[in-house]
Write a protein that holds these residues in place. Structure first.
Motif, mmCIF file in Angstrom:
data_model
loop_
_atom_site.group_PDB
_atom_site.id
_atom_site.type_symbol
_atom_site.label_atom_id
_atom_site.label_comp_id
_atom_site.label_asym_id
_atom_site.label_seq_id
_atom_site.Cartn_x
_atom_site.Cartn_y
_atom_site.Cartn_z
ATOM 1 N N GLU A 75 55.980 41.147 51.439
ATOM 2 C CA GLU A 75 55.485 39.948 52.340
ATOM 3 C C GLU A 75 54.343 40.664 53.577
ATOM 4 N N GLN A 78 50.955 40.988 52.943
ATOM 5 C CA GLN A 78 50.437 39.859 52.709
ATOM 6 C C GLN A 78 49.596 39.743 54.053
ATOM 7 N N ASN A 87 42.265 38.209 53.206
ATOM 8 C CA ASN A 87 42.390 37.465 51.944
ATOM 9 C C ASN A 87 41.088 36.185 51.255
ATOM 10 N N GLN A 275 53.562 35.570 44.528
ATOM 11 C CA GLN A 275 52.606 35.032 43.950
ATOM 12 C C GLN A 275 51.509 34.645 44.421
ATOM 13 N N SER A 276 51.602 35.461 45.952
ATOM 14 C CA SER A 276 50.544 34.837 46.791
ATOM 15 C C SER A 276 49.520 36.275 46.865
ATOM 16 N N SER A 277 50.022 37.398 45.826
ATOM 17 C CA SER A 277 48.930 38.364 46.613
ATOM 18 C C SER A 277 48.386 38.518 45.595
ATOM 19 N N ARG A 278 46.501 38.545 46.775
ATOM 20 C CA ARG A 278 45.516 38.760 46.438
ATOM 21 C C ARG A 278 45.177 38.979 45.045
ATOM 22 N N GLN A 281 46.669 37.718 41.622
ATOM 23 C CA GLN A 281 46.024 36.578 41.343
ATOM 24 C C GLN A 281 44.415 36.847 40.658
#
Length: 295
Positions: A75, A78, A87, A275-278, A281
């Motif tokens: 976290e 991010q 991002n 889940q929000s890791s660039r 993904q």
């Protein structure tokens, strides 16, 4: 004392397996890493690691601290990337675990172009057919083939994996070609795995059928089973990415095609905090695009 730096040190020790290896990875001295973790344990009032002359063993509290630290550090990473305006461009290291045979067939040609496309991303890849625990072992992403267990992990479908029953022409000439799944009782089979009771699945008249199979050789590696089938030892059941070349060259012949079950699914599995890791993904989307036709 920066608690996030202590978390990073502890996570590196866990992933490296020793103070010496962690210190080398971090460019620090072994004594410094050991002293910092002792101070961390004193501050928390608990023992995180049991130390011996040969190895480190994590305590239950240490395991819990490790899993929480991974989430928090992710976290923080991010947040920092977002503040730095990163991002739009993935950056960071992806720790990936993948099945050995699949990786040898596909990742060798897929990962280099991905890393060239994203110059700020690095990959640490572990190839293993064992079911890894991606939380406790610190993986960002795991590729798995087949049915997934229910869990708090996130799974995304990547592609279909076709499988085929096959044997060598010499074996079929000597023992006959099975015309129905039940005919396999009269044949030598080459099952994957070490279980004494290995089951193969079929579709017959629109309904699933499961049969126990056995043979003189059981292996938890698809390439060895393919080679054994080519040598004439029996009938095997493997993904096409392992046997496609042998089928094209006539070393193997497919059988029981009318009874083939539904394809397996190749899934990308990752913890919720990734889940929000660039980078994660980006790799998942890249694999979906590259393997859209199946594998």
């Amino acid at each position: 004392m920066n608690p996030f730096e202590d978390m990073r040190l502890f996570c590196q020790v866990m992933e490296s397996g020793s103070f010496t290896a962690a210190a080398e990875q971090l460019g620090l001295s072994k004594q410094f890493v050991s002293r910092r973790l002792i101070q961390l344990e004193e501050r928390l009032g608990v023992r995180l690691l049991n130390r011996s002359t040969r190895r480190l063993d994590v305590t239950p509290l240490g395991q819990s601290y490790y899993e929480s630290a991974l989430r928090l550090l992710s976290e923080v990473e991010q947040v920092e990337q977002g503040i730095a305006g990163q991002n739009s461009e993935p950056r960071g290291t992806i720790r990936l675990s993948a099945p050995l045979s699949f990786a040898m067939a596909h990742l060798g040609s897929l990962l280099p172009p991905f890393l060239q496309r994203h110059p700020h991303v690095s990959a640490e890849v572990d190839l293993s057919d064992r079911p890894v625990d991606l939380i406790s072992e610190g993986y960002d992403l795991v590729l798995r083939i087949g049915t997934l267990e229910d869990s708090t992990l996130i799974a995304r479908r990547i592609a279909s994996v076709q499988r085929v029953y096959c044997a060598s022409p010499d074996y079929l000439a000597a023992h006959g070609t099975p015309l129905t799944p039940e005919d396999l009782a009269l044949h030598q089979c080459l099952p994957y795995g070490h279980s004494r009771q290995v089951q193969w699945r079929f579709q017959t008249k629109g309904k699933p059928l499961t049969l126990n199979v056995s043979g003189r050789m059981r292996v938890n590696n698809g390439e060895l089973l393919r080679d054994a089938a080519v040598a004439g030892l029996g009938i095997t059941y493997l993904p096409t990415f392992i046997v496609a070349q042998a089928l094209e060259q006539g070393q193997l012949v497919s059988v029981l095609e009318d009874f083939a079950p539904e394809p397996l699914t190749l899934s990308a599995v990752y913890p919720q905090h990734r889940q929000s890791s660039r980078p994660v993904q980006a790799l998942v989307e890249y694999l979906r695009e590259s393997l859209a036709g199946g594998c």
